[in-house]
Design a protein around this motif. Structure first.
Motif, PDB file in Angstrom:
ATOM      1  N   LEU A  48      -5.836  61.754 -33.772  1.00 31.42           N
ATOM      2  CA  LEU A  48      -5.080  62.701 -34.417  1.00 31.42           C
ATOM      3  C   LEU A  48      -3.556  62.677 -34.077  1.00 31.42           C
ATOM      4  CD1 LEU A  48      -6.854  66.026 -33.431  1.00 31.42           C
ATOM      5  CD2 LEU A  48      -7.109  64.691 -35.711  1.00 31.42           C
ATOM      6  N   ARG A  49      -2.727  62.829 -35.305  1.00 26.58           N
ATOM      7  CA  ARG A  49      -1.274  62.644 -35.040  1.00 26.58           C
ATOM      8  C   ARG A  49      -0.740  64.003 -34.243  1.00 26.58           C
ATOM      9  NH1 ARG A  49      -2.004  62.569 -40.817  1.00 26.58           N
ATOM     10  NH2 ARG A  49      -0.885  64.472 -40.530  1.00 26.58           N
ATOM     11  N   PRO A  50       0.224  63.829 -33.847  1.00 23.50           N
ATOM     12  CA  PRO A  50       1.009  65.184 -33.148  1.00 23.50           C
ATOM     13  C   PRO A  50       0.938  66.354 -33.639  1.00 23.50           C
ATOM     14  CG  PRO A  50       2.439  63.140 -32.729  1.00 23.50           C
ATOM     15  CD  PRO A  50       1.277  62.763 -33.907  1.00 23.50           C
ATOM     16  N   ASP A  51       1.285  66.283 -35.161  1.00 23.86           N
ATOM     17  CA  ASP A  51       1.336  67.483 -35.987  1.00 23.86           C
ATOM     18  C   ASP A  51      -0.046  67.916 -36.068  1.00 23.86           C
ATOM     19  OD1 ASP A  51       0.583  65.191 -37.727  1.00 23.86           O
ATOM     20  OD2 ASP A  51       0.939  66.377 -39.399  1.00 23.86           O
ATOM     21  N   GLU A  52      -1.282  67.155 -36.101  1.00 25.49           N
ATOM     22  CA  GLU A  52      -2.455  67.477 -36.297  1.00 25.49           C
ATOM     23  C   GLU A  52      -2.996  68.408 -34.902  1.00 25.49           C
ATOM     24  OE1 GLU A  52      -4.413  64.443 -39.554  1.00 25.49           O
ATOM     25  OE2 GLU A  52      -4.265  64.067 -37.515  1.00 25.49           O
ATOM     26  N   HIS A  53      -2.476  67.701 -33.754  1.00 23.07           N
ATOM     27  CA  HIS A  53      -2.618  68.369 -32.442  1.00 23.07           C
ATOM     28  C   HIS A  53      -2.098  69.651 -32.418  1.00 23.07           C
ATOM     29  CE1 HIS A  53      -4.778  65.557 -29.771  1.00 23.07           C
ATOM     30  NE2 HIS A  53      -4.130  64.692 -30.384  1.00 23.07           N
ATOM     31  N   ARG A  54      -1.207  69.871 -33.069  1.00 20.61           N
ATOM     32  CA  ARG A  54      -0.286  71.019 -33.036  1.00 20.61           C
ATOM     33  C   ARG A  54      -1.092  72.218 -33.608  1.00 20.61           C
ATOM     34  NH1 ARG A  54       4.229  68.017 -33.026  1.00 20.61           N
ATOM     35  NH2 ARG A  54       4.463  68.086 -35.118  1.00 20.61           N
ATOM     36  N   VAL A  55      -1.539  71.770 -34.773  1.00 15.29           N
ATOM     37  CA  VAL A  55      -2.188  72.699 -35.892  1.00 15.29           C
ATOM     38  C   VAL A  55      -3.570  73.123 -34.963  1.00 15.29           C
ATOM     39  CG1 VAL A  55      -3.651  72.665 -38.022  1.00 15.29           C
ATOM     40  CG2 VAL A  55      -1.515  71.962 -37.831  1.00 15.29           C
ATOM     41  N   LEU A  56      -4.344  72.350 -34.252  1.00 17.47           N
ATOM     42  CA  LEU A  56      -5.461  72.670 -33.586  1.00 17.47           C
ATOM     43  C   LEU A  56      -5.158  73.397 -32.459  1.00 17.47           C
ATOM     44  CD1 LEU A  56      -7.542  69.380 -33.305  1.00 17.47           C
ATOM     45  CD2 LEU A  56      -8.107  71.317 -34.522  1.00 17.47           C
ATOM     46  N   GLY A  57      -3.968  73.147 -31.924  1.00 19.50           N
ATOM     47  CA  GLY A  57      -3.748  74.089 -30.845  1.00 19.50           C
ATOM     48  C   GLY A  57      -3.388  75.656 -31.236  1.00 19.50           C
ATOM     49  N   THR A  58      -2.906  75.770 -32.438  1.00 19.36           N
ATOM     50  CA  THR A  58      -2.624  76.848 -32.882  1.00 19.36           C
ATOM     51  C   THR A  58      -3.685  77.567 -33.352  1.00 19.36           C
ATOM     52  OG1 THR A  58      -0.387  76.256 -33.929  1.00 19.36           O
ATOM     53  CG2 THR A  58      -1.325  78.280 -34.814  1.00 19.36           C
ATOM     54  N   VAL A  59      -4.825  76.918 -34.162  1.00 17.35           N
ATOM     55  CA  VAL A  59      -6.135  77.346 -34.431  1.00 17.35           C
ATOM     56  C   VAL A  59      -6.621  77.890 -33.242  1.00 17.35           C
ATOM     57  CG1 VAL A  59      -8.230  77.004 -35.367  1.00 17.35           C
ATOM     58  CG2 VAL A  59      -6.249  75.959 -36.567  1.00 17.35           C
ATOM     59  N   ARG A  60      -6.855  77.048 -32.034  1.00 12.54           N
ATOM     60  CA  ARG A  60      -7.456  77.449 -31.007  1.00 12.54           C
ATOM     61  C   ARG A  60      -6.847  78.894 -30.350  1.00 12.54           C
ATOM     62  NH1 ARG A  60      -5.581  75.386 -26.884  1.00 12.54           N
ATOM     63  NH2 ARG A  60      -5.329  73.082 -27.784  1.00 12.54           N
ATOM     64  N   ARG A  61      -5.608  78.914 -30.272  1.00 15.34           N
ATOM     65  CA  ARG A  61      -4.736  80.152 -29.584  1.00 15.34           C
ATOM     66  C   ARG A  61      -5.256  81.242 -30.631  1.00 15.34           C
ATOM     67  NH1 ARG A  61      -0.908  76.134 -29.085  1.00 15.34           N
ATOM     68  NH2 ARG A  61       0.152  76.956 -30.688  1.00 15.34           N
ATOM     69  N   ASN A  62      -5.346  81.192 -31.893  1.00 13.60           N
ATOM     70  CA  ASN A  62      -5.500  82.261 -32.810  1.00 13.60           C
ATOM     71  C   ASN A  62      -7.097  82.600 -32.599  1.00 13.60           C
ATOM     72  OD1 ASN A  62      -3.118  83.201 -34.029  1.00 13.60           O
ATOM     73  ND2 ASN A  62      -3.333  80.922 -35.038  1.00 13.60           N
ATOM     74  N   ILE A  63      -7.908  81.731 -32.373  1.00 13.79           N
ATOM     75  CA  ILE A  63      -9.245  82.222 -31.937  1.00 13.79           C
ATOM     76  C   ILE A  63      -9.288  83.008 -30.722  1.00 13.79           C
ATOM     77  CG2 ILE A  63     -11.624  81.229 -31.394  1.00 13.79           C
ATOM     78  CD1 ILE A  63     -11.078  78.913 -33.300  1.00 13.79           C
ATOM     79  N   GLU A  64      -8.446  82.460 -29.751  1.00 15.23           N
ATOM     80  CA  GLU A  64      -8.688  83.186 -28.417  1.00 15.23           C
ATOM     81  C   GLU A  64      -8.000  84.585 -28.578  1.00 15.23           C
ATOM     82  OE1 GLU A  64     -10.283  82.196 -26.093  1.00 15.23           O
ATOM     83  OE2 GLU A  64     -10.606  80.389 -27.062  1.00 15.23           O
ATOM     84  N   ARG A  65      -7.010  84.546 -29.330  1.00 11.98           N
ATOM     85  CA  ARG A  65      -6.442  85.994 -29.692  1.00 11.98           C
ATOM     86  C   ARG A  65      -7.392  87.155 -30.434  1.00 11.98           C
ATOM     87  NH1 ARG A  65      -0.926  84.387 -32.672  1.00 11.98           N
ATOM     88  NH2 ARG A  65       0.155  83.413 -30.960  1.00 11.98           N
ATOM     89  N   LEU A  66      -8.097  86.498 -31.440  1.00 11.21           N
ATOM     90  CA  LEU A  66      -9.051  87.103 -32.039  1.00 11.21           C
ATOM     91  C   LEU A  66     -10.268  87.633 -30.943  1.00 11.21           C
ATOM     92  CD1 LEU A  66      -9.700  85.454 -35.481  1.00 11.21           C
ATOM     93  CD2 LEU A  66      -9.002  87.741 -35.051  1.00 11.21           C
ATOM     94  N   GLY A  67     -10.650  86.627 -30.096  1.00  9.26           N
ATOM     95  CA  GLY A  67     -11.398  87.145 -29.082  1.00  9.26           C
ATOM     96  C   GLY A  67     -11.167  88.074 -28.101  1.00  9.26           C
TER      97      GLY A  67
END
Length: 174
Positions: A48-67
Protein backbone atom coordinates in the motif's frame (compact mmCIF):
# COMPACT_ATOMS: atom_id res chain seq x y z
CA UNK A 1 -54.08 10.71 32.85
CA UNK A 2 -53.55 7.05 33.83
CA UNK A 3 -53.97 5.95 30.18
CA UNK A 4 -51.36 8.53 29.10
CA UNK A 5 -48.92 7.32 31.79
CA UNK A 6 -49.35 3.71 30.61
CA UNK A 7 -48.82 4.77 27.02
CA UNK A 8 -45.61 6.63 27.97
CA UNK A 9 -44.34 3.62 29.93
CA UNK A 10 -44.97 1.37 26.93
CA UNK A 11 -43.22 3.81 24.60
CA UNK A 12 -40.23 3.93 26.95
CA UNK A 13 -40.12 0.12 27.10
CA UNK A 14 -40.25 -0.08 23.29
CA UNK A 15 -37.50 2.54 22.99
CA UNK A 16 -35.23 0.60 25.34
CA UNK A 17 -35.92 -2.64 23.49
CA UNK A 18 -35.23 -0.93 20.16
CA UNK A 19 -31.91 0.53 21.38
CA UNK A 20 -30.84 -2.85 22.70
CA UNK A 21 -31.77 -4.67 19.48
CA UNK A 22 -30.17 -2.11 17.18
CA UNK A 23 -27.01 -1.95 19.28
CA UNK A 24 -26.60 -5.72 19.18
CA UNK A 25 -27.42 -5.87 15.46
CA UNK A 26 -24.78 -3.22 14.70
CA UNK A 27 -22.04 -5.30 16.31
CA UNK A 28 -22.09 -8.00 13.61
CA UNK A 29 -21.23 -5.78 10.62
CA UNK A 30 -18.85 -3.78 12.79
CA UNK A 31 -16.98 -6.95 13.75
CA UNK A 32 -16.83 -7.99 10.08
CA UNK A 33 -15.52 -4.54 9.08
CA UNK A 34 -12.89 -4.65 11.84
CA UNK A 35 -11.76 -8.10 10.68
CA UNK A 36 -11.69 -7.00 7.03
CA UNK A 37 -9.53 -3.97 7.78
CA UNK A 38 -7.17 -6.10 9.86
CA UNK A 39 -6.88 -8.66 7.06
CA UNK A 40 -6.27 -5.96 4.46
CA UNK A 41 -3.60 -4.28 6.60
CA UNK A 42 -1.87 -7.62 7.17
CA UNK A 43 -2.04 -9.05 3.65
CA UNK A 44 -1.54 -5.90 1.57
CA UNK A 45 0.22 -3.66 4.07
CA UNK A 46 3.61 -3.70 2.34
CA UNK A 47 2.12 -2.96 -1.08
CA UNK A 48 0.00 0.00 0.00
CA UNK A 49 1.01 3.58 -0.68
CA UNK A 50 1.29 6.00 2.27
CA UNK A 51 -2.02 7.66 1.36
CA UNK A 52 -3.72 4.25 1.30
CA UNK A 53 -2.27 3.46 4.75
CA UNK A 54 -3.71 6.76 6.01
CA UNK A 55 -7.14 5.89 4.59
CA UNK A 56 -7.07 2.45 6.26
CA UNK A 57 -6.03 4.08 9.53
CA UNK A 58 -8.93 6.51 9.31
CA UNK A 59 -11.36 3.67 8.56
CA UNK A 60 -10.00 1.64 11.50
CA UNK A 61 -10.34 4.61 13.87
CA UNK A 62 -13.91 5.25 12.71
CA UNK A 63 -14.80 1.59 13.22
CA UNK A 64 -13.42 1.86 16.76
CA UNK A 65 -15.44 5.05 17.34
CA UNK A 66 -18.61 3.24 16.23
CA UNK A 67 -17.79 0.41 18.62
CA UNK A 68 -17.45 2.89 21.48
CA UNK A 69 -20.76 4.54 20.58
CA UNK A 70 -22.51 1.17 20.52
CA UNK A 71 -21.00 0.32 23.91
CA UNK A 72 -22.27 3.64 25.26
CA UNK A 73 -25.79 2.94 23.94
CA UNK A 74 -25.86 -0.51 25.51
CA UNK A 75 -24.53 0.77 28.83
CA UNK A 76 -27.04 3.61 28.93
CA UNK A 77 -29.86 1.20 28.14
CA UNK A 78 -28.75 -1.20 30.89
CA UNK A 79 -28.34 1.67 33.35
CA UNK A 80 -31.83 3.02 32.62
CA UNK A 81 -33.30 -0.47 32.92
CA UNK A 82 -31.57 -0.98 36.26
CA UNK A 83 -29.77 -4.10 35.03
CA UNK A 84 -26.24 -2.79 34.60
CA UNK A 85 -24.00 -5.40 36.17
CA UNK A 86 -20.66 -4.40 37.65
CA UNK A 87 -17.95 -7.01 38.13
CA UNK A 88 -15.94 -5.56 40.99
CA UNK A 89 -12.41 -6.84 41.49
CA UNK A 90 -9.09 -5.47 42.75
CA UNK A 91 -7.07 -4.00 39.89
CA UNK A 92 -4.48 -1.43 38.91
CA UNK A 93 -6.26 1.52 37.28
CA UNK A 94 -3.22 2.07 35.03
CA UNK A 95 -4.19 -1.00 33.00
CA UNK A 96 -7.60 0.44 32.11
CA UNK A 97 -6.05 3.83 31.42
CA UNK A 98 -3.48 2.28 29.06
CA UNK A 99 -6.25 0.51 27.13
CA UNK A 100 -8.33 3.71 27.04
CA UNK A 101 -5.35 5.71 25.80
CA UNK A 102 -4.80 3.28 22.93
CA UNK A 103 -8.43 3.80 21.85
CA UNK A 104 -8.25 7.61 21.98
CA UNK A 105 -4.64 8.28 21.01
CA UNK A 106 -5.18 8.06 17.21
CA UNK A 107 -7.87 10.75 17.51
CA UNK A 108 -5.52 12.95 19.52
CA UNK A 109 -2.76 12.47 16.93
CA UNK A 110 -5.14 13.29 14.10
CA UNK A 111 -5.90 16.64 15.74
CA UNK A 112 -2.20 17.22 16.57
CA UNK A 113 -2.97 17.48 20.26
CA UNK A 114 -0.45 16.63 22.96
CA UNK A 115 -1.51 13.95 25.43
CA UNK A 116 0.50 14.22 28.63
CA UNK A 117 0.26 11.23 31.00
CA UNK A 118 1.51 11.17 34.59
CA UNK A 119 0.71 7.86 36.32
CA UNK A 120 2.83 6.65 39.23
CA UNK A 121 2.89 2.97 39.98
CA UNK A 122 0.51 1.44 41.07
CA UNK A 123 -3.03 2.90 41.21
CA UNK A 124 -4.90 0.19 43.16
CA UNK A 125 -8.70 0.31 43.03
CA UNK A 126 -11.62 -2.07 43.27
CA UNK A 127 -13.97 -1.85 40.33
CA UNK A 128 -15.26 -3.15 37.03
CA UNK A 129 -12.33 -3.00 34.60
CA UNK A 130 -14.51 -2.76 31.48
CA UNK A 131 -16.70 0.03 32.87
CA UNK A 132 -13.75 1.98 34.27
CA UNK A 133 -12.06 1.83 30.87
CA UNK A 134 -15.29 2.98 29.23
CA UNK A 135 -15.50 5.97 31.60
CA UNK A 136 -11.88 6.96 30.92
CA UNK A 137 -12.40 6.61 27.14
CA UNK A 138 -15.52 8.78 27.30
CA UNK A 139 -13.85 11.53 29.35
CA UNK A 140 -10.72 11.49 27.15
CA UNK A 141 -12.84 11.52 23.97
CA UNK A 142 -14.78 14.46 25.37
CA UNK A 143 -11.55 16.32 26.16
CA UNK A 144 -10.28 15.56 22.65
CA UNK A 145 -13.51 16.73 21.05
CA UNK A 146 -13.69 20.03 22.94
CA UNK A 147 -9.99 20.90 22.86
CA UNK A 148 -8.68 22.86 19.88
CA UNK A 149 -6.01 21.38 17.58
CA UNK A 150 -2.40 21.59 18.72
CA UNK A 151 -3.29 21.97 22.42
CA UNK A 152 -2.72 19.80 25.49
CA UNK A 153 -4.77 17.14 27.28
CA UNK A 154 -3.35 16.00 30.61
CA UNK A 155 -4.16 12.79 32.45
CA UNK A 156 -2.72 12.31 35.95
CA UNK A 157 -3.34 9.77 38.67
CA UNK A 158 -2.40 9.80 42.35
CA UNK A 159 -2.97 7.66 45.39
CA UNK A 160 -4.36 9.86 48.16
CA UNK A 161 -4.67 8.18 51.57
CA UNK A 162 -7.15 5.33 50.92
CA UNK A 163 -8.39 6.50 47.52
CA UNK A 164 -7.16 7.10 43.98
CA UNK A 165 -7.63 10.44 42.23
CA UNK A 166 -7.64 10.51 38.43
CA UNK A 167 -7.57 13.92 36.78
CA UNK A 168 -8.14 14.65 33.10
CA UNK A 169 -7.79 18.28 32.08
CA UNK A 170 -7.58 20.12 28.78
CA UNK A 171 -7.15 23.58 27.39
CA UNK A 172 -10.56 23.63 25.73
CA UNK A 173 -13.15 26.37 26.22
CA UNK A 174 -15.13 24.48 28.91
Amino acid sequence: VQHEAQRLEELDRLRKEFVSTVSHDLRTPLTAARAGIGLLETSAGERLRPDEHRVLGTVRRNIERLGLLIDDLLTLNQLEAGVLRLDREPLDLRTMITDALSAVYPLVQEKRQVLEVDLPAPLPVEGDARRLEQVVVNVLANAHHHTPPETRITLAGRVQADSVCLTISDTGPG
